[in-house]
Scaffold this motif. Structure first.
Motif, PDB file in Angstrom:
ATOM      1  N   MET A   9      -1.517  -4.351 -19.221  1.00 21.40           N
ATOM      2  CA  MET A   9      -2.300  -5.353 -18.538  1.00 21.40           C
ATOM      3  C   MET A   9      -3.298  -4.665 -17.618  1.00 21.40           C
ATOM      4  SD  MET A   9      -0.786  -8.489 -16.384  1.00 21.40           S
ATOM      5  CE  MET A   9      -1.486  -8.878 -14.825  1.00 21.40           C
ATOM      6  N   ARG A  10      -4.551  -5.016 -17.710  1.00 19.29           N
ATOM      7  CA  ARG A  10      -5.614  -4.412 -16.917  1.00 19.29           C
ATOM      8  C   ARG A  10      -6.076  -5.417 -15.852  1.00 19.29           C
ATOM      9  NH1 ARG A  10      -7.783   0.266 -16.018  1.00 19.29           N
ATOM     10  NH2 ARG A  10      -9.993   0.333 -15.730  1.00 19.29           N
ATOM     11  N   ALA A  11      -6.364  -4.911 -14.662  1.00 17.43           N
ATOM     12  CA  ALA A  11      -6.814  -5.776 -13.578  1.00 17.43           C
ATOM     13  C   ALA A  11      -8.215  -6.293 -13.866  1.00 17.43           C
ATOM     14  CB  ALA A  11      -6.813  -5.003 -12.264  1.00 17.43           C
ATOM     15  N   THR A  12      -8.490  -7.477 -13.398  1.00 15.02           N
ATOM     16  CA  THR A  12      -9.831  -8.045 -13.466  1.00 15.02           C
ATOM     17  C   THR A  12     -10.254  -8.399 -12.052  1.00 15.02           C
ATOM     18  OG1 THR A  12      -9.070 -10.323 -13.695  1.00 15.02           O
ATOM     19  CG2 THR A  12      -9.368  -9.059 -15.735  1.00 15.02           C
ATOM     20  N   GLU A  13     -11.549  -8.685 -11.882  1.00 15.21           N
ATOM     21  CA  GLU A  13     -12.027  -9.061 -10.553  1.00 15.21           C
ATOM     22  C   GLU A  13     -11.399 -10.367 -10.107  1.00 15.21           C
ATOM     23  OE1 GLU A  13     -16.274 -10.016  -8.506  1.00 15.21           O
ATOM     24  OE2 GLU A  13     -16.164  -8.370  -9.927  1.00 15.21           O
ATOM     25  N   GLU A  14     -11.186 -11.300 -11.054  1.00 18.81           N
ATOM     26  CA  GLU A  14     -10.617 -12.590 -10.706  1.00 18.81           C
ATOM     27  C   GLU A  14      -9.120 -12.500 -10.424  1.00 18.81           C
ATOM     28  OE1 GLU A  14     -12.308 -12.259 -13.814  1.00 18.81           O
ATOM     29  OE2 GLU A  14     -14.190 -12.688 -12.826  1.00 18.81           O
ATOM     30  N   GLN A  15      -8.429 -11.660 -11.164  1.00 17.61           N
ATOM     31  CA  GLN A  15      -6.983 -11.574 -11.033  1.00 17.61           C
ATOM     32  C   GLN A  15      -6.565 -10.105 -11.053  1.00 17.61           C
ATOM     33  OE1 GLN A  15      -4.867 -13.902 -13.872  1.00 17.61           O
ATOM     34  NE2 GLN A  15      -3.058 -13.948 -12.613  1.00 17.61           N
ATOM     35  N   PRO A  16      -6.421  -9.495  -9.876  1.00 17.00           N
ATOM     36  CA  PRO A  16      -6.048  -8.084  -9.843  1.00 17.00           C
ATOM     37  C   PRO A  16      -4.618  -7.874 -10.338  1.00 17.00           C
ATOM     38  CG  PRO A  16      -6.069  -8.996  -7.631  1.00 17.00           C
ATOM     39  CD  PRO A  16      -6.579 -10.067  -8.558  1.00 17.00           C
ATOM     40  N   LEU A  17      -4.371  -6.682 -10.817  1.00 13.55           N
ATOM     41  CA  LEU A  17      -3.045  -6.334 -11.302  1.00 13.55           C
ATOM     42  C   LEU A  17      -2.012  -6.449 -10.181  1.00 13.55           C
ATOM     43  CD1 LEU A  17      -1.275  -5.179 -13.587  1.00 13.55           C
ATOM     44  CD2 LEU A  17      -1.868  -2.902 -12.760  1.00 13.55           C
ATOM     45  N   ILE A  18      -2.407  -6.053  -8.992  1.00 15.38           N
ATOM     46  CA  ILE A  18      -1.496  -6.093  -7.854  1.00 15.38           C
ATOM     47  C   ILE A  18      -2.154  -6.920  -6.747  1.00 15.38           C
ATOM     48  CG2 ILE A  18      -2.291  -3.876  -6.952  1.00 15.38           C
ATOM     49  CD1 ILE A  18       0.641  -3.354  -6.134  1.00 15.38           C
ATOM     50  N   SER A  19      -1.431  -7.880  -6.209  1.00 12.96           N
ATOM     51  CA  SER A  19      -1.988  -8.831  -5.250  1.00 12.96           C
ATOM     52  C   SER A  19      -2.244  -8.168  -3.894  1.00 12.96           C
ATOM     53  CB  SER A  19      -1.034 -10.001  -5.059  1.00 12.96           C
ATOM     54  OG  SER A  19       0.126  -9.566  -4.355  1.00 12.96           O
ATOM     55  N   ASP A  20      -3.102  -8.808  -3.097  1.00 10.42           N
ATOM     56  CA  ASP A  20      -3.363  -8.328  -1.746  1.00 10.42           C
ATOM     57  C   ASP A  20      -2.087  -8.361  -0.909  1.00 10.42           C
ATOM     58  OD1 ASP A  20      -6.004  -7.971  -2.445  1.00 10.42           O
ATOM     59  OD2 ASP A  20      -6.743  -9.731  -1.353  1.00 10.42           O
ATOM     60  N   GLY A  21      -1.267  -9.382  -1.129  1.00 11.25           N
ATOM     61  CA  GLY A  21      -0.012  -9.477  -0.393  1.00 11.25           C
ATOM     62  C   GLY A  21       0.917  -8.308  -0.669  1.00 11.25           C
ATOM     63  N   LEU A  22       0.990  -7.929  -1.937  1.00 12.27           N
ATOM     64  CA  LEU A  22       1.837  -6.788  -2.291  1.00 12.27           C
ATOM     65  C   LEU A  22       1.252  -5.490  -1.755  1.00 12.27           C
ATOM     66  CD1 LEU A  22       4.463  -6.061  -3.632  1.00 12.27           C
ATOM     67  CD2 LEU A  22       3.281  -5.949  -5.817  1.00 12.27           C
ATOM     68  N   LEU A  23      -0.072  -5.367  -1.796  1.00 10.82           N
ATOM     69  CA  LEU A  23      -0.711  -4.190  -1.200  1.00 10.82           C
ATOM     70  C   LEU A  23      -0.387  -4.108   0.290  1.00 10.82           C
ATOM     71  CD1 LEU A  23      -4.255  -4.099  -2.836  1.00 10.82           C
ATOM     72  CD2 LEU A  23      -2.405  -2.448  -3.155  1.00 10.82           C
ATOM     73  N   ALA A  24      -0.450  -5.250   0.976  1.00 11.98           N
ATOM     74  CA  ALA A  24      -0.128  -5.274   2.402  1.00 11.98           C
ATOM     75  C   ALA A  24       1.325  -4.865   2.638  1.00 11.98           C
ATOM     76  CB  ALA A  24      -0.403  -6.661   2.982  1.00 11.98           C
ATOM     77  N   GLU A  25       2.190  -5.308   1.756  1.00 10.81           N
ATOM     78  CA  GLU A  25       3.606  -4.935   1.868  1.00 10.81           C
ATOM     79  C   GLU A  25       3.780  -3.425   1.698  1.00 10.81           C
ATOM     80  OE1 GLU A  25       7.640  -5.760  -0.679  1.00 10.81           O
ATOM     81  OE2 GLU A  25       6.255  -7.443  -0.421  1.00 10.81           O
ATOM     82  N   PHE A  26       3.093  -2.856   0.712  1.00 12.65           N
ATOM     83  CA  PHE A  26       3.174  -1.406   0.498  1.00 12.65           C
ATOM     84  C   PHE A  26       2.520  -0.626   1.640  1.00 12.65           C
ATOM     85  CE2 PHE A  26       3.381  -2.076  -4.357  1.00 12.65           C
ATOM     86  CZ  PHE A  26       4.765  -2.109  -4.325  1.00 12.65           C
ATOM     87  N   ALA A  27       1.517  -1.226   2.289  1.00 13.32           N
ATOM     88  CA  ALA A  27       0.841  -0.566   3.401  1.00 13.32           C
ATOM     89  C   ALA A  27       1.707  -0.526   4.659  1.00 13.32           C
ATOM     90  CB  ALA A  27      -0.487  -1.265   3.704  1.00 13.32           C
ATOM     91  N   ASN A  28       2.698  -1.410   4.730  1.00 16.51           N
ATOM     92  CA  ASN A  28       3.611  -1.465   5.880  1.00 16.51           C
ATOM     93  C   ASN A  28       5.046  -1.352   5.382  1.00 16.51           C
ATOM     94  OD1 ASN A  28       1.665  -2.034   8.049  1.00 16.51           O
ATOM     95  ND2 ASN A  28       1.256  -3.849   6.818  1.00 16.51           N
ATOM     96  N   PRO A  29       5.404  -0.172   4.900  1.00 15.33           N
ATOM     97  CA  PRO A  29       6.731  -0.032   4.278  1.00 15.33           C
ATOM     98  C   PRO A  29       7.867  -0.149   5.287  1.00 15.33           C
ATOM     99  CG  PRO A  29       5.680   2.109   4.525  1.00 15.33           C
ATOM    100  CD  PRO A  29       4.666   1.082   4.945  1.00 15.33           C
ATOM    101  N   ASP A  30       8.988  -0.662   4.785  1.00 12.78           N
ATOM    102  CA  ASP A  30      10.183  -0.702   5.618  1.00 12.78           C
ATOM    103  C   ASP A  30      10.814   0.693   5.628  1.00 12.78           C
ATOM    104  OD1 ASP A  30      11.529  -0.395   3.186  1.00 12.78           O
ATOM    105  OD2 ASP A  30      12.209  -2.473   3.105  1.00 12.78           O
ATOM    106  N   PHE A  31      11.925   0.823   6.322  1.00 10.46           N
ATOM    107  CA  PHE A  31      12.562   2.131   6.487  1.00 10.46           C
ATOM    108  C   PHE A  31      12.903   2.774   5.142  1.00 10.46           C
ATOM    109  CE2 PHE A  31      16.424   4.745   7.086  1.00 10.46           C
ATOM    110  CZ  PHE A  31      15.891   5.710   7.927  1.00 10.46           C
ATOM    111  N   ASN A  32      13.495   2.002   4.236  1.00  8.90           N
ATOM    112  CA  ASN A  32      13.881   2.564   2.935  1.00  8.90           C
ATOM    113  C   ASN A  32      12.661   3.006   2.131  1.00  8.90           C
ATOM    114  OD1 ASN A  32      16.636   2.274   3.349  1.00  8.90           O
ATOM    115  ND2 ASN A  32      16.677   0.212   2.500  1.00  8.90           N
ATOM    116  N   ALA A  33      11.594   2.214   2.159  1.00  5.83           N
ATOM    117  CA  ALA A  33      10.390   2.577   1.420  1.00  5.83           C
ATOM    118  C   ALA A  33       9.751   3.826   2.013  1.00  5.83           C
ATOM    119  CB  ALA A  33       9.405   1.415   1.417  1.00  5.83           C
TER     120      ALA A  33
END
Length: 125
Positions: A1-25
């Protein structure tokens, strides 16, 4: 599956989650589904970042203008939502929203209405 401008492969919410990892991450401890997601999404994330960096290096003015335009569009949309709110709006917030529309709206009727509201606010003060 390839990302498109309308529907990215990974959501902004998930990116934000990865940008603020918890202790285990932070320690690199991910469950199997997160590891699989990262394995698929990481190349897309890296390609997008490289594209942004390349554009910033080769066309900084174009990128700055595009980002400014997007920021202005967001401010105008926020101002419209503020003005259309069902609840009473404090005068300073209403003033800011009207001034934003006066400066940035492309709709002449909207600018005129914002000007009228500002005049009424000044008379009331």
């Amino acid at each position: 599956m390839r990302a498109t401008e309308e529907q990215p492969l990974i959501s902004d919410g998930l990116l934000a989650e990865f940008a603020n990892p918890d202790f285990n991450a932070q320690r690199g401890e991910f469950d199997a589904s997160t590891r699989a997601l990262l394995a698929i999404a990481l190349p897309e994330i890296c390609n997008e970042l490289l594209s942004w960096r390349q554009t910033a290096a080769q066309q900084p003015l174009a990128l700055a203008l595009a980002l400014r335009s997007e920021a202005i569009a967001t401010r105008v949309a926020d101002a419209r939502c503020t003005i259309r709110a069902a609840n009473p709006i404090p005068s300073d917030i209403l003033t800011d929203a009207c001034e934003t529309l006066l400066r940035h709206s492309t709709d002449a009727a909207e600018r005129a209405a914002a000007s009228d509201v500002l005049a009424q606010l000044q008379q009331a003060a």
